[in-house]
Design an enzyme around this catalytic site. Structure first.
Site, PDB file in Angstrom:
ATOM      1  N   CYS A  38      49.277 -19.676  11.744  1.00 25.33           N
ATOM      2  CA  CYS A  38      50.047 -20.394  10.690  1.00 25.33           C
ATOM      3  C   CYS A  38      50.197 -21.768  11.149  1.00 25.33           C
ATOM      4  O   CYS A  38      50.317 -21.980  12.598  1.00 25.33           O
ATOM      5  CB  CYS A  38      50.910 -19.741  10.339  1.00 25.33           C
ATOM      6  SG  CYS A  38      52.037 -20.672   8.991  1.00 25.33           S
ATOM      7  N   CYS A  60      57.249 -23.203  13.226  1.00 22.89           N
ATOM      8  CA  CYS A  60      58.416 -23.087  12.891  1.00 22.89           C
ATOM      9  C   CYS A  60      58.926 -22.335  14.024  1.00 22.89           C
ATOM     10  O   CYS A  60      58.115 -21.560  14.839  1.00 22.89           O
ATOM     11  CB  CYS A  60      58.916 -22.429  12.229  1.00 22.89           C
ATOM     12  SG  CYS A  60      58.053 -23.145  10.856  1.00 22.89           S
ATOM     13  N   CYS A  64      59.185 -19.037  14.785  1.00 25.38           N
ATOM     14  CA  CYS A  64      58.237 -17.856  14.359  1.00 25.38           C
ATOM     15  C   CYS A  64      56.999 -16.979  15.190  1.00 25.38           C
ATOM     16  O   CYS A  64      56.904 -18.623  15.622  1.00 25.38           O
ATOM     17  CB  CYS A  64      57.187 -18.628  13.127  1.00 25.38           C
ATOM     18  SG  CYS A  64      56.717 -17.193  12.185  1.00 25.38           S
ATOM     19  N   CYS A  87      58.889  -6.863  -1.562  1.00 24.65           N
ATOM     20  CA  CYS A  87      58.210  -8.321  -0.519  1.00 24.65           C
ATOM     21  C   CYS A  87      57.004  -8.736  -0.136  1.00 24.65           C
ATOM     22  O   CYS A  87      57.028  -8.514   1.064  1.00 24.65           O
ATOM     23  CB  CYS A  87      59.675  -9.260  -0.102  1.00 24.65           C
ATOM     24  SG  CYS A  87      61.365  -8.798  -0.820  1.00 24.65           S
ATOM     25  N   CYS A 134      58.871 -10.347  -5.477  1.00 24.49           N
ATOM     26  CA  CYS A 134      58.551 -10.966  -4.368  1.00 24.49           C
ATOM     27  C   CYS A 134      57.719 -11.173  -3.861  1.00 24.49           C
ATOM     28  O   CYS A 134      56.943 -10.944  -2.799  1.00 24.49           O
ATOM     29  CB  CYS A 134      60.235 -11.315  -3.587  1.00 24.49           C
ATOM     30  SG  CYS A 134      60.538 -12.377  -2.778  1.00 24.49           S
ATOM     31  N   CYS A 155      65.038 -16.647  -3.993  1.00 16.80           N
ATOM     32  CA  CYS A 155      65.148 -16.578  -2.997  1.00 16.80           C
ATOM     33  C   CYS A 155      65.562 -16.866  -2.219  1.00 16.80           C
ATOM     34  O   CYS A 155      64.775 -17.258  -1.451  1.00 16.80           O
ATOM     35  CB  CYS A 155      64.184 -14.700  -2.251  1.00 16.80           C
ATOM     36  SG  CYS A 155      65.323 -13.782  -0.476  1.00 16.80           S
ATOM     37  N   ARG A 215      71.853 -11.155   1.474  1.00 20.79           N
ATOM     38  CA  ARG A 215      71.176 -10.221   2.257  1.00 20.79           C
ATOM     39  C   ARG A 215      71.125 -10.206   3.843  1.00 20.79           C
ATOM     40  O   ARG A 215      70.986 -11.187   4.443  1.00 20.79           O
ATOM     41  CB  ARG A 215      69.451 -10.426   1.723  1.00 20.79           C
ATOM     42  CG  ARG A 215      68.479  -8.856   2.946  1.00 20.79           C
ATOM     43  CD  ARG A 215      66.775  -9.579   2.265  1.00 20.79           C
ATOM     44  NE  ARG A 215      67.016  -9.328   1.395  1.00 20.79           N
ATOM     45  CZ  ARG A 215      66.314  -9.380   0.129  1.00 20.79           C
ATOM     46  NH1 ARG A 215      65.649 -10.420   0.822  1.00 20.79           N
ATOM     47  NH2 ARG A 215      66.479  -9.545  -1.204  1.00 20.79           N
TER      48      ARG A 215
HETATM   49  N1  SAM Z   1      54.828 -18.992   6.146  1.00 15.06           N
HETATM   50  C1  SAM Z   1      55.914 -18.805   4.570  1.00 15.06           C
HETATM   51  C2  SAM Z   1      56.157 -19.836   4.455  1.00 15.06           C
HETATM   52  O1  SAM Z   1      57.684 -19.816   5.860  1.00 15.06           O
HETATM   53  O2  SAM Z   1      57.535 -20.676   4.042  1.00 15.06           O
HETATM   54  C3  SAM Z   1      56.818 -17.245   4.668  1.00 15.06           C
HETATM   55  C4  SAM Z   1      56.518 -15.867   5.546  1.00 15.06           C
HETATM   56  S1  SAM Z   1      57.879 -16.724   6.494  1.00 15.06           S
HETATM   57  C5  SAM Z   1      57.113 -15.965   7.587  1.00 15.06           C
HETATM   58  C6  SAM Z   1      59.109 -16.508   5.868  1.00 15.06           C
HETATM   59  C7  SAM Z   1      61.032 -16.660   6.347  1.00 15.06           C
HETATM   60  O3  SAM Z   1      60.578 -15.507   7.763  1.00 15.06           O
HETATM   61  C8  SAM Z   1      61.513 -17.808   7.412  1.00 15.06           C
HETATM   62  O4  SAM Z   1      61.304 -18.822   6.531  1.00 15.06           O
HETATM   63  C9  SAM Z   1      62.053 -17.493   7.705  1.00 15.06           C
HETATM   64  O5  SAM Z   1      63.362 -17.671   7.444  1.00 15.06           O
HETATM   65  C10 SAM Z   1      62.305 -15.851   8.335  1.00 15.06           C
HETATM   66  N2  SAM Z   1      61.533 -16.079   9.570  1.00 15.06           N
HETATM   67  C11 SAM Z   1      60.430 -16.017  10.596  1.00 15.06           C
HETATM   68  N3  SAM Z   1      60.553 -15.598  12.108  1.00 15.06           N
HETATM   69  C12 SAM Z   1      61.828 -15.904  12.099  1.00 15.06           C
HETATM   70  C13 SAM Z   1      62.747 -14.870  12.710  1.00 15.06           C
HETATM   71  N4  SAM Z   1      61.987 -14.423  14.479  1.00 15.06           N
HETATM   72  N5  SAM Z   1      63.984 -14.429  12.851  1.00 15.06           N
HETATM   73  C14 SAM Z   1      63.998 -14.449  12.021  1.00 15.06           C
HETATM   74  N6  SAM Z   1      63.360 -14.943  10.577  1.00 15.06           N
HETATM   75  C15 SAM Z   1      62.369 -15.195  10.974  1.00 15.06           C
HETATM   76 FE1  SF4 Z   2      54.449 -19.983   9.046  1.00 15.74          FE
HETATM   77 FE2  SF4 Z   2      56.112 -18.871  10.441  1.00 15.74          FE
HETATM   78 FE3  SF4 Z   2      56.387 -20.975   9.461  1.00 15.74          FE
HETATM   79 FE4  SF4 Z   2      55.934 -19.142   7.483  1.00 15.74          FE
HETATM   80  S1  SF4 Z   2      58.215 -19.522   9.394  1.00 15.74           S
HETATM   81  S2  SF4 Z   2      55.255 -21.248   8.106  1.00 15.74           S
HETATM   82  S3  SF4 Z   2      54.568 -18.055   9.493  1.00 15.74           S
HETATM   83  S4  SF4 Z   2      55.121 -20.712  10.802  1.00 15.74           S
END
Ligand code: SAM
Ligand code: SF4
Ligand code: DTB
Length: 346
Positions: free
Chosen positions: A55, A59, A62, A99, A130, A190, A262
């Site tokens: 990606c 973040c 992530c 989802c 979802c 959500c 949740r």
């Molecule tokens: N890429 C898309 C986005 O971020 O908009 C969707 C998938 S992303 C993995 C969805 C959500 O997963 C993130 O917004 C975050 O809140 C949660 N998430 C991701 N990594 C995480 C982690 N290590 N621990 C807890 N929540 C996590």
């Molecule tokens: Fe990409 Fe992870 Fe951020 Fe979603 S949360 S936008 S998958 S880096």
């Protein structure tokens, strides 16, 4: 009993809720929970990563960001047959919602037709759908809504003040814009966040204020406990005190009385007692199945064992609720007609 849903919460008021004695806070949350929900029902969703890793966003929490080396096995957009097969298993195991998540900044033109087919096919199984695919334009949101997508997940993640510490490649306003597009397309929202990312109490309060004060509160509010993944910048973050986590759930329940809250990522690290306290604090939704998107989640058996111990039943599919409500309304209407007909004749 009806509870007014407020959209004018101030941070000071919310901090006041957080700082109550624990027992008073839990009592307040549980009281509001019982006024709005069956306290012995929990909504159950299953997650599937339909496109994994690489990606472009940064973040810091992530494992799927291309900016960090987490050793994750990347995967292209899954074949639709695989998605349907996974959804069938989820349904057989008692999930009411499926989802689908993709590691995208936003879906592109090429991907959209595949994603729209996935929505249609999963919906045809009789499940709620979802998706979480990153940012959406209003056009993309309308396409997803037209395909029958019930919910779109897009998290605010943290407070506006802490946000810049966690993500630099998209802004808080970008997220609010996507949420507005999802709403105006007529889908359910959500939206929640992550705690345990080194934020202060002020930030947890700030996140909940943002969520509660949205024009319409999200129907579903995932509270994720950070899953610390090796290779991400937050891998060595200090643990959040469990009582601070429980307080966050309780305040979310009080601020958003009609939303499903949740108990989201992080359950693998929580014992049964901690999860039970989260249910007591007003959590009434979980992700079910042994994987979240890329990290482990408790096994379905383990969750069912805990549900049995606590007398919790999985919430039935909302379509059934909607049908029941429609039948009840017809019966009431028929009874009213009869009443007024008789009254007219009297
Ligand atoms: N890429 C898309 C986005 O971020 O908009 C969707 C998938 S992303 C993995 C969805 C959500 O997963 C993130 O917004 C975050 O809140 C949660 N998430 C991701 N990594 C995480 C982690 N290590 N621990 C807890 N929540 C996590
Ligand atoms: Fe990409 Fe992870 Fe951020 Fe979603 S949360 S936008 S998958 S880096
Ligand atoms: C949400 O708030 N939490 C889910 C879902 N929405 C998409 C994702 C949690 C991901 C945890 C890390 C992983 O498994 O990759």
């Amino acid at each position: 009993m009806t509870v007014a849903v407020r959209h004018d919460w101030s941070k000071e008021e919310v901090l006041g809720l957080f700082n109550q004695p624990f027992s008073d806070l839990m009592y307040m949350a549980q009281t509001i929970h019982r006024q709005n929900f069956d306290p012995n029902q929990v909504q159950v969703s299953t997650l599937l990563s339909i496109k994994t890793g690489t990606c472009p966003e940064d973040c810091k929490y992530c494992p799927q960001s291309a900016h960090y080396n987490t050793g994750l096995e990347k995967e292209k957009l899954l074949e639709i047959e695989r998605v349907i097969a996974e959804a069938k298993v989820a349904k057989e195991n008692g999930s009411s919602r499926f989802c689908m998540g993709a590691a995208w900044r936003s879906p592109n033109k090429k991907n959209m037709p595949y994603v729209l087919d996935m929505v249609k096919e999963v919906k045809a199984l009789g499940m709620e759908t979802c998706m979480t695919l990153g940012m959406l334009t209003d056009e993309q949101a309308s396409e997803l809504a037209d395909a029958g997508l019930d919910y779109y997940n897009h998290n605010l993640d943290t407070s506006p003040e802490h946000y810049g510490e966690i993500i630099t490649t998209r802004t808080y306003q970008d997220r609010l814009d996507t949420l507005a597009n999802v709403r105006s397309a007529g889908m359910k929202v959500c939206c929640g966040g992550i705690v345990g990312m080194g934020e202060e109490l002020q930030d947890r309060a700030g996140l909940l204020v943002q969520l509660a004060n949205l024009e319409e509160q999200p129907e579903s509010v995932p509270i994720n406990m950070l899953v610390k993944v090796k290779g991400t910048p937050l891998e060595n973050e200090a643990d959040l005190d469990p009582f601070d986590f429980l307080r966050t759930i309780a305040v979310a329940r009080i601020l958003m009385p009609k939303s499903h809250v949740r108990l989201s990522a992080g359950r693998e690290e929580m014992n049964e007692q901690m999860q039970s306290m989260a249910y007591l604090a007003g959590a009434n939704s979980i992700f079910y199945g042994e994987k979240l998107l890329t990290t482990p989640n408790p096994s379905a058996n383990k969750d069912m064992e805990l549900f049995d111990k606590l007398g919790i039943k999985p919430e039935q599919h909302c379509v059934a609720h909607e049908q029941e409500a429609a039948v009840a309304e017809q019966i009431t209407e028929a009874a009213m007609d009869k009443h007024f007909y008789n009254a007219d004749r009297a």
